[in-house]
Design an enzyme around this catalytic site. Structure first.
Site, PDB file in Angstrom:
ATOM      1  N   LYS A  30       0.832  -1.198   0.000  1.00  0.00           N
ATOM      2  CA  LYS A  30       0.000   0.000   0.000  1.00  0.00           C
ATOM      3  C   LYS A  30       0.873   1.257   0.000  1.00  0.00           C
ATOM      4  CE  LYS A  30      -3.737  -0.609   2.467  1.00  0.00           C
ATOM      5  NZ  LYS A  30      -4.321  -0.876   3.796  1.00  0.00           N
ATOM      6  N   ARG A 100      -3.227   3.168   8.546  1.00  0.00           N
ATOM      7  CA  ARG A 100      -3.535   1.994   7.721  1.00  0.00           C
ATOM      8  C   ARG A 100      -2.402   0.988   7.729  1.00  0.00           C
ATOM      9  NH1 ARG A 100      -4.781   4.610   1.950  1.00  0.00           N
ATOM     10  NH2 ARG A 100      -5.970   2.682   1.693  1.00  0.00           N
ATOM     11  N   GLY A 109      -8.187  -8.041   4.832  1.00  0.00           N
ATOM     12  CA  GLY A 109      -9.023  -8.192   6.017  1.00  0.00           C
ATOM     13  C   GLY A 109      -8.308  -8.734   7.242  1.00  0.00           C
ATOM     14  N   MET A 111      -5.560  -7.372   8.836  1.00  0.00           N
ATOM     15  CA  MET A 111      -5.044  -6.381   9.770  1.00  0.00           C
ATOM     16  C   MET A 111      -5.948  -5.163   9.783  1.00  0.00           C
ATOM     17  SD  MET A 111      -1.003  -6.793   9.392  1.00  0.00           S
ATOM     18  CE  MET A 111      -1.181  -6.426   7.683  1.00  0.00           C
ATOM     19  N   ARG A 356      -3.459  -1.557  -6.511  1.00  0.00           N
ATOM     20  CA  ARG A 356      -2.628  -2.766  -6.460  1.00  0.00           C
ATOM     21  C   ARG A 356      -3.048  -3.666  -7.614  1.00  0.00           C
ATOM     22  NH1 ARG A 356      -5.567  -4.780  -1.050  1.00  0.00           N
ATOM     23  NH2 ARG A 356      -7.641  -4.845  -1.912  1.00  0.00           N
ATOM     24  N   HIS A 472      -6.288 -43.252  -0.498  1.00  0.00           N
ATOM     25  CA  HIS A 472      -6.198 -43.930  -1.794  1.00  0.00           C
ATOM     26  C   HIS A 472      -7.150 -43.290  -2.805  1.00  0.00           C
ATOM     27  CE1 HIS A 472      -7.339 -47.144  -4.707  1.00  0.00           C
ATOM     28  NE2 HIS A 472      -6.027 -47.350  -4.707  1.00  0.00           N
ATOM     29  N   ARG A 634       6.462 -49.397 -18.085  1.00  0.00           N
ATOM     30  CA  ARG A 634       7.139 -49.991 -16.937  1.00  0.00           C
ATOM     31  C   ARG A 634       6.658 -51.418 -16.743  1.00  0.00           C
ATOM     32  NH1 ARG A 634       6.141 -47.580 -11.046  1.00  0.00           N
ATOM     33  NH2 ARG A 634       4.136 -48.610 -11.353  1.00  0.00           N
ATOM     34  N   SER A 781      14.449 -42.676 -15.617  1.00  0.00           N
ATOM     35  CA  SER A 781      13.263 -41.911 -15.264  1.00  0.00           C
ATOM     36  C   SER A 781      13.223 -41.856 -13.744  1.00  0.00           C
ATOM     37  CB  SER A 781      12.018 -42.620 -15.808  1.00  0.00           C
ATOM     38  OG  SER A 781      10.871 -41.948 -15.362  1.00  0.00           O
ATOM     39  N   GLY A 783      11.838 -41.885 -10.441  1.00  0.00           N
ATOM     40  CA  GLY A 783      10.579 -42.223  -9.772  1.00  0.00           C
ATOM     41  C   GLY A 783      10.610 -41.581  -8.404  1.00  0.00           C
ATOM     42  N   THR A 784      10.227 -40.309  -8.361  1.00  0.00           N
ATOM     43  CA  THR A 784      10.493 -39.535  -7.140  1.00  0.00           C
ATOM     44  C   THR A 784       9.540 -39.854  -5.998  1.00  0.00           C
ATOM     45  OG1 THR A 784       9.305 -37.745  -8.224  1.00  0.00           O
ATOM     46  CG2 THR A 784      11.708 -37.620  -8.196  1.00  0.00           C
ATOM     47  N   ASN A 785       8.442 -40.591  -6.268  1.00  0.00           N
ATOM     48  CA  ASN A 785       7.617 -41.019  -5.127  1.00  0.00           C
ATOM     49  C   ASN A 785       8.422 -41.979  -4.265  1.00  0.00           C
ATOM     50  OD1 ASN A 785       5.625 -39.580  -6.342  1.00  0.00           O
ATOM     51  ND2 ASN A 785       4.424 -41.349  -7.011  1.00  0.00           N
ATOM     52  N   CYS A 848       8.996 -39.062 -13.350  1.00  0.00           N
ATOM     53  CA  CYS A 848       7.629 -39.573 -13.502  1.00  0.00           C
ATOM     54  C   CYS A 848       6.898 -39.693 -12.165  1.00  0.00           C
ATOM     55  CB  CYS A 848       7.634 -40.912 -14.224  1.00  0.00           C
ATOM     56  SG  CYS A 848       8.438 -42.215 -13.286  1.00  0.00           S
ATOM     57  N   TYR A 868      12.523 -34.295 -19.888  1.00  0.00           N
ATOM     58  CA  TYR A 868      11.069 -34.179 -19.812  1.00  0.00           C
ATOM     59  C   TYR A 868      10.575 -34.391 -18.386  1.00  0.00           C
ATOM     60  CZ  TYR A 868      10.831 -39.300 -19.533  1.00  0.00           C
ATOM     61  OH  TYR A 868      10.972 -40.599 -19.129  1.00  0.00           O
TER      62      TYR A 868
HETATM   63  P1  ADP Z   1      -7.758  -2.331   3.754  1.00  0.00           P
HETATM   64  O1  ADP Z   1      -6.328  -2.695   3.606  1.00  0.00           O
HETATM   65  O2  ADP Z   1      -8.527  -3.185   4.683  1.00  0.00           O
HETATM   66  O3  ADP Z   1      -8.418  -2.069   2.434  1.00  0.00           O
HETATM   67  P2  ADP Z   1      -7.345   0.475   3.941  1.00  0.00           P
HETATM   68  O4  ADP Z   1      -6.172   0.975   4.697  1.00  0.00           O
HETATM   69  O5  ADP Z   1      -7.201   0.455   2.461  1.00  0.00           O
HETATM   70  O6  ADP Z   1      -7.740  -0.928   4.515  1.00  0.00           O
HETATM   71  O7  ADP Z   1      -8.593   1.343   4.338  1.00  0.00           O
HETATM   72  C1  ADP Z   1      -9.909   0.973   4.026  1.00  0.00           C
HETATM   73  C2  ADP Z   1     -10.672   2.108   3.419  1.00  0.00           C
HETATM   74  O8  ADP Z   1     -10.654   3.219   4.268  1.00  0.00           O
HETATM   75  C3  ADP Z   1     -10.089   2.641   2.127  1.00  0.00           C
HETATM   76  O9  ADP Z   1     -10.513   1.921   1.023  1.00  0.00           O
HETATM   77  C4  ADP Z   1     -10.663   4.042   2.083  1.00  0.00           C
HETATM   78  O10 ADP Z   1     -11.927   4.025   1.508  1.00  0.00           O
HETATM   79  C5  ADP Z   1     -10.715   4.416   3.526  1.00  0.00           C
HETATM   80  N1  ADP Z   1      -9.569   5.278   3.805  1.00  0.00           N
HETATM   81  C6  ADP Z   1      -8.336   4.935   4.188  1.00  0.00           C
HETATM   82  N2  ADP Z   1      -7.539   6.015   4.320  1.00  0.00           N
HETATM   83  C7  ADP Z   1      -8.312   7.082   4.011  1.00  0.00           C
HETATM   84  C8  ADP Z   1      -8.074   8.474   3.940  1.00  0.00           C
HETATM   85  N3  ADP Z   1      -6.893   8.996   4.201  1.00  0.00           N
HETATM   86  N4  ADP Z   1      -9.102   9.251   3.578  1.00  0.00           N
HETATM   87  C9  ADP Z   1     -10.317   8.720   3.298  1.00  0.00           C
HETATM   88  N5  ADP Z   1     -10.592   7.429   3.355  1.00  0.00           N
HETATM   89  C10 ADP Z   1      -9.606   6.596   3.689  1.00  0.00           C
HETATM   90 MG    MG Z   2       8.177 -46.954  -7.705  1.00  0.00          MG
HETATM   91 MG    MG Z   3      -7.739  -0.995   0.998  1.00  0.00          MG
END
Ligand code: ADP
Ligand code: MG
Ligand code: MG
Length: 892
Positions: A30, A100, A109, A111, A356, A472, A634, A781, A783-785, A848, A868
């Site tokens: 980020k 953030r 989700g 952290m 991203r 199995h 074989r 060949s 036979g890595t198992n 194989c 191969y």
């Molecule tokens: P996550 O990694 O869970 O997406 P973010 O750090 O991206 O968390 O924050 C979640 C949301 O919070 C962002 O998508 C944005 O909409 C809002 N947000 C984060 N920073 C700001 C900011 N400086 N101003 C306005 N909204 C923000």
């Molecule tokens: Mg064998």
């Molecule tokens: Mg985000």
């Protein structure tokens, strides 16, 4: 360490930044991309990033921050105040920030983030006056108290939700948007009271104290339970740490000209080159995903397609949307990949908050890669690198139509992907008989065993009530590309009554069920399917992959059906044809058993003469399909007792069916019993004791070769492979036998068989003495198992019981039967390659084992210079792609 002068904080915003996207390890994904976007001159609210090194130092020093960090934060804050033109904690012009999290690899989700930090009673009043919007100020304030309390103080969301819900109910409000400034003020007071009651201290009012708390919480969230679990599941090292981004707030909740939204520059599910996203007017970030209000579409076209009446952003805010759309193109061109973007509009002004590379389905990945290469945005090689080989699995099997209706019956483990429907049967014979009669069947068993192979082949899908991902049923089904659900423990199978029951529901033999091996679900009735699409984008990408790779890709297959499937998937030969699988068919197993029961060579030869025509026919069919592609066959490998019945019941049944005496069967089974069959009388050791078995097989191969050549004019490329050789003289002994059979066949058919003779390298001794073994072998060949089993001294069939403890405690990084142990088993392979080539410079080399379909193992094979890899049919495309990626990376 603490004495060294390290830069702990990187600033961004105002058209420039200290860092850029190359510093992802230091700034987190980020932070690095916020810096990069700021440098590109895009509208990013200013801020600064505390590096991942702060996090590492924090944990290395018993959760304390490095010396000098406070001073660096002070000056970064001062710089930020300057850029934002606002002051932290100043009631007359307050700066609010978001705090953030942001690791190197995105951990959605896992952290925490805190918004609107810096608010207290005074700054909230200030914000109200400054913005001229009291409602907005107190809406922000209540959001802040709730979020901060949850993330930093550990007071649960539900405490606040309850207060709000009660208030709305008492005042007949439906939507949050109906609440006025006064309402929010009441809520804020109630929230603060709740914090004081649920926490040992009142809500902090000093913004700097708030900031410290949020920082601690975000750095602390790196080691929370769910983040730890997530990292373990995704192979992310704990040592990476997270960065913390402190950024000036912009407000999407400042009225009708404000909004917040998320967008993908292309459709992440189909890959279609069209913006796909949602936004909400008068809202803050998390509202879009929280599901409190239904978000609106970004584009008019999507809105119309979805039959939605709420205006799209393109219609509601045309100018802002036009700018945004330009930025989408710009970011995609800049990063040369599909972007996942978060943005906010504050009173008509657009701000970017995140970008991203977007997550996508396999289908989308394929389409996006091919489209981008076609448009010249990336090269064909880059397109090949963009698709995760293992993800192709999703594309190769029929899948359940997501729109179709279904009736869930039971859930087990997703053991082998793909979906199929058919009639329930409970025995392998029943499966075969009904399949031969043209029915689609699902084989339902408590567990499967090698004796069930014919039924497993005949079935559209397999369901077991017992056993795990390496049982199995699971291993065999994956090999065959047959959908399989294992360990559906809620299912009670009453084979005698011809039915199974789940929670009181009875399903009779012959009733139709649908199995989804990708999710482990079993449904009642026939669900709708979607067939895989192997032309188009898939074919294009594979073409580019084939051009790039050095390794050839063969398949492990022995039934005509599997051989054909593999060929359709692009197999360039057979790397392993296991002849024993051909012995299990009902009409042959009797002769096989007769052979095993025979007391002398004569008796054995008589029985073998009955088996040979079947074997010849098998090879004829395979050679016809494979045409001019090489086929490694074989000779018999498993210990003979695997072909005998074990339980008293089975013995009786076999005795009745074959006319063989039951007591003799029992006695022979007891004779053949081995304490340690894995290291017992199997492989070439059988050939040494009973050369006539191998001679029969060689004869069948050569006669089939002659027959097919006569029929088609193409001579099949035959490679005869002797298994489990540990010492060169074993191979020498058996080679003489095979060569003698070849002479004999020449006399009979008038055609001299053309073949290569080689061995599997599956015992450490063979690898170490590869120079001697290569005197008699034209190919190896790996036979890595077995090579993994014998290198570790670890039985694959038994390791399931404790392997998890090894993985959980980080003793094994990965299951060595899934991903090749490159340091140990790999070293033996390297030795064998080097020594084998010393004796025979042009010795042909392949692998194989199951590893032949594992991308990391394939990389190793490419680097080691094998010719191969060979894998199960459904892994062939995966191996082609992985081999291409290996070759491309080696050249970079
Ligand atoms: P996550 O990694 O869970 O997406 P973010 O750090 O991206 O968390 O924050 C979640 C949301 O919070 C962002 O998508 C944005 O909409 C809002 N947000 C984060 N920073 C700001 C900011 N400086 N101003 C306005 N909204 C923000
Ligand atoms: Mg064998
Ligand atoms: Mg985000």
């Amino acid at each position: 360490m603490s004495g060294s002068k390290r830069k702990w904080i990187y600033a961004f915003g105002g058209g420039s930044a200290d860092g850029d996207s190359s510093l992802k390890n230091l700034l987190g994904g980020k932070g690095a991309n916020l810096a990069e976007m700021a440098s590109l001159g895009l509208p990013v609210p200013p801020g600064f990033t505390l590096t991942t090194e702060v996090c590492t130092a924090y944990y290395d020093n018993d959760r304390t921050y490095p010396d000098g960090l406070t001073a660096e934060i002070d000056s970064a804050l001062a710089e930020l105040e300057e850029k934002a033109g606002k002051k932290f904690g100043d009631p007359s012009n307050p700066l609010l920030v978001s705090v953030r999290s942001g690791a190197r690899a995105s951990m959605p989700g896992m952290m925490d983030t805190v918004l609107n930090l810096g608010l207290n009673d005074e700054t909230a009043e200030g914000l109200a006056i400054l913005s001229g919007d009291r409602r907005f100020a107190f809406d922000s304030y209540r959001r802040f108290i709730q979020m901060y309390s949850d993330v930093v103080l550990g007071v649960s969301h539900s405490v606040f939700e309850e207060i709000l819900d009660d208030y709305k109910a008492e005042n007949d409000f439906n939507l949050d948007t109906e609440l006025s400034a006064d309402d929010w003020e009441v809520i804020v007071a109630a929230y603060k009271k709740a914090v004081a009651e649920n926490h040992d201290r009142p809500f902090p009012t000093d913004p700097r104290e708030q900031l410290n708390g949020a920082m601690d919480a975000v750095f602390g969230s790196w080691m929370n339970e769910r983040a730890n679990t997530y990292r373990r599941l995704h192979d992310i090292p704990h040592s990476w740490g997270t960065a913390v981004n402190v950024q000036a707030m912009v407000f999407g909740n400042m009225g009708e000209k404000s909004a917040t939204g998320v967008a993908f520059t292309r459709n992440p599910s189909t890959g279609e080159n069209r913006v796909y996203g949602e936004f909400l007017i008068n809202a803050q970030g998390e509202d879009v995903v929280a599901g409190i209000r239904t978000p609106q579409n970004l584009t008019k076209k999507t809105r119309e397609e979805m039959g939605d009446d709420m205006p799209s952003m393109e219609e509601a805010m045309p100018e802002v949307y036009a700018d945004l759309d330009k930025i989408f193109t710009r970011l995609e061109t800049h990063y040369r990949d599909m972007q996942d973007i978060e943005f906010t509009v504050e009173q008509g002004n657009l701000y970017l908050l995140q970008t991203r590379n977007g997550k996508r389905t396999a289908r989308a990945a394929l389409r996006i890669a091919v489209d981008m290469a076609a448009d010249g945005l990336i090269t064909e090689d880059e397109a090949v690198l963009r698709v995760e080989p293992a993800s192709l699995d999703q594309l190769l099997h029929p899948t359940l139509d997501p729109e179709g209706e279904r009736d869930l019956l039971v859930k087990g483990l997703p053991a082998s992907p793909g979906a199929a429907w058919g009639k329930v049967v409970f025995t392998a014979d029943d499966a075969r008989d009904m399949a031969q009669a043209g029915e689609k069947v699902i084989l339902v068993r408590t567990e499967t065993s090698p004796e069930d192979i014919h039924g497993m082949h005949a079935a559209e899908a397999i369901v077991t009530s017992r056993g795990g991902m390496t049982s199995h049923a699971a291993v065999v089904a994956r090999g065959m590309g047959t959908p399989c659900v294992c360990g559906a423990g809620d299912m009670r199978i009453e084979e005698a009554q011809g039915r199974f029951t789940v929670a009181g529901r009875k399903v009779q033999r012959g009733e139709i069920i649908t199995v989804d091996g990708a999710t482990g679900q079993v449904f009642m009735g026939q669900a709708k399917m979607v067939q895989p699409e192997l032309s188009g984008d898939f074919a294009r990408l594979m073409e580019w992959a084939d051009r790039a790779r050095k390794l050839k890709v063969r398949t492990n297959a022995e039934t005509p059906h599997d051989v054909q499937t593999a060929k359709d998937f692009g197999a360039e030969g057979i790397g392993l044809c296991r002849t024993e699988h051909m012995f299990f068919d009902a009409d042959r197993i009797a002769a096989v058993r007769e052979m095993i029961l025979a007391d002398d060579v004569e008796g054995r030869e008589k029985a073998l003469a009955k088996i040979q025509p079947y074997q010849t026919d098998d090879f004829v069919e395979i050679f016809r399909i494979m045409e001019d592609r090489p086929c490694t066959i074989r000779l018999l490998d498993p210990p003979l007792h695997e072909f005998l019945p074990h339980t008293e019941e089975d013995v009786q049944a076999v005795a009745e069916a074959t006319g063989l005496p039951a007591d003799q069967l029992m006695k022979r089974a007891a004779d053949l019993h081995e304490t340690n069959p894995m290291l017992g009388h199997r492989g070439c050791r059988l050939g040494v004791t009973f050369p006539e078995i191998y001679e029969m097989q060689a004869r069948a191969i050569f006669e089939a070769q002659a027959a097919v050549e006569k029929e088609t004019g193409v001579q099949p490329l035959v490679e005869v492979m002797i298994p489990l050789v540990s010492i060169a003289p074993e191979l020498k002994f058996l080679k003489q036998r095979v060569d003698a059979v070849a002479k004999e066949v020449t006399g009979k058919t008038g055609v001299a068989p053309k073949y290569m003779l080689g061995t599997m390298i599956e015992l450490p001794r063979a690898a170490l003495t590869a120079d001697e073994v290569a005197e008699h072998a034209e190919f190896f060949s790996f036979g890595t198992n077995d090579l993994t089993q014998t290198t570790y001294g670890l039985s694959r069939d038994d390791s399931g019981k404790f392997l998890n403890d090894y993985i959980k405690n980080n003793i094994y990084e990965k299951d060595p039967f899934v991903s090749l142990d490159q340091t140990g088993v790999g070293a033996l392979i390297e030795i064998a390659v080097e020594r084998g080539r010393k004796t025979r410079g042009d010795i042909k080399l392949g692998i194989c084992g199951e590893h032949g379909g594992d991308p990391a193992s394939i990389r190793f094979c490419s680097k080691t210079g094998l010719d191969y890899v060979s894998c199960s049919p459904y892994r062939v495309p995966i191996a082609r792609l992985a081999a291409a990626q290996a070759a491309i990376s080696e050249n970079q």
